[in-house]
Design a protein around this motif. Structure first.
Motif, mmCIF file in Angstrom:
data_model
loop_
_atom_site.group_PDB
_atom_site.id
_atom_site.type_symbol
_atom_site.label_atom_id
_atom_site.label_comp_id
_atom_site.label_asym_id
_atom_site.label_seq_id
_atom_site.Cartn_x
_atom_site.Cartn_y
_atom_site.Cartn_z
ATOM 1 N N HIS A 134 0.848 -1.203 0.000
ATOM 2 C CA HIS A 134 0.000 0.000 0.000
ATOM 3 C C HIS A 134 0.877 1.245 0.000
ATOM 4 O O HIS A 134 1.515 1.570 1.005
ATOM 5 C CB HIS A 134 -0.940 0.012 1.214
ATOM 6 C CG HIS A 134 -1.835 1.210 1.236
ATOM 7 N ND1 HIS A 134 -2.947 1.330 0.430
ATOM 8 C CD2 HIS A 134 -1.767 2.370 1.927
ATOM 9 C CE1 HIS A 134 -3.518 2.493 0.642
ATOM 10 N NE2 HIS A 134 -2.821 3.153 1.550
ATOM 11 N N HIS A 179 1.265 5.340 -2.146
ATOM 12 C CA HIS A 179 0.637 6.308 -3.059
ATOM 13 C C HIS A 179 1.708 6.996 -3.903
ATOM 14 O O HIS A 179 2.477 7.818 -3.385
ATOM 15 C CB HIS A 179 -0.110 7.380 -2.265
ATOM 16 C CG HIS A 179 -1.240 6.848 -1.434
ATOM 17 N ND1 HIS A 179 -2.567 6.991 -1.798
ATOM 18 C CD2 HIS A 179 -1.252 6.174 -0.250
ATOM 19 C CE1 HIS A 179 -3.344 6.441 -0.865
ATOM 20 N NE2 HIS A 179 -2.569 5.934 0.080
ATOM 21 N N HIS A 206 -8.892 1.818 1.617
ATOM 22 C CA HIS A 206 -8.527 2.057 3.014
ATOM 23 C C HIS A 206 -9.702 1.627 3.886
ATOM 24 O O HIS A 206 -10.850 1.755 3.475
ATOM 25 C CB HIS A 206 -8.273 3.549 3.251
ATOM 26 C CG HIS A 206 -7.148 4.133 2.452
ATOM 27 N ND1 HIS A 206 -7.305 4.563 1.159
ATOM 28 C CD2 HIS A 206 -5.856 4.355 2.776
ATOM 29 C CE1 HIS A 206 -6.143 5.034 0.710
ATOM 30 N NE2 HIS A 206 -5.245 4.920 1.662
ATOM 31 N N ASP A 211 2.772 3.132 2.942
ATOM 32 C CA ASP A 211 1.750 4.190 2.887
ATOM 33 C C ASP A 211 2.343 5.586 2.758
ATOM 34 O O ASP A 211 1.824 6.551 3.318
ATOM 35 C CB ASP A 211 0.794 4.121 4.091
ATOM 36 C CG ASP A 211 -0.431 5.015 3.889
ATOM 37 O OD1 ASP A 211 -0.833 5.226 2.730
ATOM 38 O OD2 ASP A 211 -0.979 5.514 4.899
HETATM 39 ZN ZN LIG Z 1 -3.046 5.153 1.993
#
Ligand SMILES: [Zn+2]
Length: 435
Positions: free
Chosen positions: A84, A86, A239, A326
């Motif tokens: 996970h 971004h 999420h 994350d």
């Molecule tokens: Zn996230």
């Protein structure tokens, strides 16, 4: 041994062998076991690689038909799997002073808006993918932005690097600023087109990507669920239950749902290829449901600490748990740094995370949870040669600590607490050197 730039850019020979201290897992280590039969450690062994795949491992030096890379005295691990992260948030990493919902509004959404520009999306994907590799991460499950072009850029960049990558255009049709909202019809057309062009091509897979329940209307969530039901090979990423204010908002928006997770369950988004980030504020029924569905929680330790989201109950998880940076809520793409934060979270809860449980979750555990165990996450014959070579220690403090270690868990645990991307000596993807 170091490599010249010429070696890095040249194509690897068809058959070659790599020497080093090989460490991977044959099963999930039991919680708390510092001595585990699931650990496979072959000190000073050779890994045999042919056409980008591992074909064997042995103590004896291979014959002269094999080209060689000598990493004697260095640690060889499967490439890490970040479940996970971004892509568009690299430049908001380390943003001061907020919790999740304010952090999205103040820092994240403005950064994501810039990815509407195809050139910005492409440049962002290149920097991001190279940064993953430089951190020792060879596979990832990635959030781009709501813009179709941001997913295309990631797919194309990963294909150019031979990486195993799971991503998909973010779905977001409410509670987001102008320039970051789609609508159900256009979003569905974009998803279908991206699935046709990229899902199952080379080492790419599509994830139906719901940002989180508050930013999708019930109609959009239903569309996302229908996509998953129509093709069981698709992943789903989102999420769940990260922060208490977020959980309260979801309860307000979806009064009919039993829980936050139930919002996803009701539309068919919780399945064996679902990757749900955080999962801190789940109740017993939620945990059972995740286990029944075979879904996984991507545990994001540095993000949870940095945003003050909460302390994940790892020992109480009956479901699959993988590890994730994350970024940009997380403070480092380096999974060793995140593993150290995971240890600290459990220490605050009165539990102890072994190096084995931590490293397993970041390699074989994540691969199995993604149903990619035959391909990534280990150093076994048949798997892709996605692997990283690490210095056991860098600098006088880590060197003294390494020299003092008396047994294997002590040594690897000390490595996990001291190492970061500066320890990475080489990174190979499908047998090709990338770092
Ligand atoms: Zn996230």
């Amino acid at each position: 041994m170091s490599f010249t730039n010429q070696e890095k850019s040249s194509i690897a020979p068809r058959r070659w062998a790599l020497r080093g201290d090989l460490l991977d897992f044959t099963a999930a280590p039991a919680w708390g076991d510092t001595e585990s039969p699931a650990v496979r450690f072959d000190r000073d062994h050779w890994l045999l690689i042919e056409d980008g795949r591992i074909v064997g491992r042995q103590a004896a030096e291979p014959d002269a038909s094999w080209a060689r890379k000598d990493h004697a005295g260095q640690l060889v691990l499967p490439g890490f799997i970040d479940t996970h992260v971004h892509c568009p948030q690299l430049e908001v990493i380390g943003s001061y002073g907020t919790e999740l919902l304010d952090w999205l509004q103040r820092y994240t959404f403005p950064a994501e808006r810039a990815f509407a520009d195809p050139a910005r999306s492409r440049a962002g994907a290149e920097v991001f993918l190279d940064a993953l590799l430089a951190s020792g991460t060879t596979s990832a499950v990635v959030f781009p932005t709501v813009h179709k072009v941001s997913a295309e850029a990631l797919f194309e960049g990963a294909a150019a690097r031979g990486m195993r990558l799971v991503t998909g255009k973010v779905l977001m049709d409410r509670h987001a600023p102008d320039g970051l909202r789609d609508d159900v019809e256009q979003a569905e057309r974009d998803c279908v087109d991206l699935i046709d062009r990229f899902h199952g091509r080379e080492r790419l897979a599509y994830a139906v990507t719901v940002r989180f329940a508050p930013t999708s209307t019930p109609e959009q969530l239903a569309m996302a669920g229908a996509l998953c039901r129509a093709d069981a090979s698709l992943y789903m990423q989102t999420h769940v239950a990260e922060n208490r204010a977020e959980v309260a908002w979801v309860a307000q928006l979806f009064p009919q749902a039993r829980s936050y997770l139930d919002v996803y369950e009701c539309v068919g988004l919780v399945h064996e290829r679902a990757v749900l980030a955080h999962g801190i504020w789940l109740d017993a029924a939620d945990k059972r449901l995740l286990a029944e569905r075979g879904a996984q929680v991507a545990h994001c330790p540095s993000s949870n600490l940095f945003l003050g989201s909460g302390l994940f109950d790892w020992p109480g998880a009956e479901f699959n748990v993988s590890l994730a940076s994350d970024v940009g809520g997380g403070t480092s793409l380096s999974l060793p740094r995140n593993l150290l934060d995971a240890y600290k979270i459990q220490a605050l809860r009165g539990a102890r995370l072994t190096a084995w449980a931590a490293l397993h979750a970041a390699t074989r555990g994540a691969a199995e949870a993604l149903r990619l165990g035959g391909e990534v996450g280990g150093l076994s014959a048949g798997q892709a040669a996605d692997l990283c070579v690490w210095d056991w220690a860098r600098g006088p403090v880590a060197e003294a600590r390494d020299a003092a270690a008396r047994e294997l868990h002590e040594r690897v645990f000390a490595w996990m607490t001291q190492a970061d991307e500066r320890n990475l000596a080489a990174c190979y993807v499908a047998g090709q050197r990338r770092v």
